[in-house]
Design an enzyme around this catalytic site. Structure first.
Site: not given
Ligand SMILES: C[S@@+](CC[C@H](N)C(=O)[O-])C[C@H]1O[C@@H](n2cnc3c(N)ncnc32)[C@H](O)[C@@H]1O
Length: 260
Positions: A39, A61, A174
């Site tokens: 991803d 994406k 998100m």
């Molecule tokens: C589709 S979700 C996936 C979440 C993932 N499965 C998790 O447990 O962190 C994606 C969202 O996670 C958050 N996110 C993921 N990695 C991040 C990071 N390093 N810093 C800030 N937000 C993050 C953001 O809100 C992003 O839009």
């Protein structure tokens, strides 16, 4: 001589961004991959663990790349499992926290293919922790909610209304393109002075952080040009962080009227 293919799919949580925040089990599984489907939010350095002859396909994406729908990803996983055998599906954070991991597992198992899940450190916990924000703290917060700002129908989750009425720490993933609405809801429930942090690209070299309250955070986001991927943390625990405390102490000295 043709060798026998044993289709198997392992979902691995890659952690929040820092390549050292993957589990040992995750690294060992990567080293056995025949093919990896990864991803957008995973750290590319993790692909160095994958054997040189294994295939690596980006299915996230990102501008300039083909945008795979979830159905296309599901199909590709199945096709890869029958063609290559050991498929690794590498997902950001934890596969089961807003990662569509459950949907993928259900689909794969409907083909009778063996699956495994290796949990990852979710950004919802790791990103606040990296800034010293304890999601629960005795005498300050007894629980935390992890909510998506944007549901699969692209709407704001109704749970935001419920969370805004609770005394829990609220972590929103998100949520950046629904930030105005989120702020409006928290104001409606008298949370205008609640400490709020927004962390973009947490645990990575590109990390950016904005601090304020519900009342001020939109201005901070504009000043600092904060955008996705970011998490929003709302709660008293934000000002309890040893790293961030001085920001809040100065804020209250400068604006004594907002002292709660
Ligand atoms: C589709 S979700 C996936 C979440 C993932 N499965 C998790 O447990 O962190 C994606 C969202 O996670 C958050 N996110 C993921 N990695 C991040 C990071 N390093 N810093 C800030 N937000 C993050 C953001 O809100 C992003 O839009």
């Amino acid at each position: 001589m043709k060798y026998k293919i044993n289709p198997k799919v392992t979902l691995i949580g890659a952690g929040p961004g820092d390549p050292e925040l993957i589990t040992v089990k995750g690294v060992k599984a990567l080293q056995t991959a025949n093919i990896v489907l990864y991803d957008a939010l995973i750290n590319r350095a993790l692909l160095n663990y994958v054997p040189k002859n294994a295939k690596k396909i980006f299915v996230g994406k990102r501008k300039g790349f083909h945008r795979y729908s979830q159905d296309e990803i599901n199909e590709l996983i199945i096709k890869s499992a029958f063609e290559y055998g050991n498929v690794i599906r590498l997902k950001g954070g934890d596969p089961f926290v807003f990662g569509r991991g459950a949907e993928e597992i259900d689909y794969i198992e409907s083909f009778g293919i063996e699956t495994a899940v290796i949990p990852g450190i979710s950004s919802s916990m790791a990103v606040p922790a990296s800034q010293g924000i304890a999601l629960t703290k005795r005498g300050v917060s007894e629980s935390f909610w992890v909510i998506t700002g944007t549901t699969s129908e692209r709407k704001l989750s109704h749970d935001v209304y419920l969370a805004a009425q609770s005394s829990a720490t609220v972590v929103i993933l998100m949520g950046m393109n629904k930030l105005n609405k989120i702020i409006e809801i928290f104001k409606r429930f008298d949370k205008s002075h609640m400490p709020t942090a927004i962390i973009q690209n947490g645990t990575t070299r590109n990390e950016k952080i904005g601090l304020g309250t519900i009342d001020s955070i939109l201005e901070v986001v504009e000043q600092k040009d904060l955008s996705a991927p970011a998490i929003i943390i709302i709660g008293e625990v934000v000002r309890e962080s040893a790293k961030l405390r001085s920001f809040y102490e100065n804020m209250y000295i400068e604006n004594p009227s907002i002292q709660t």
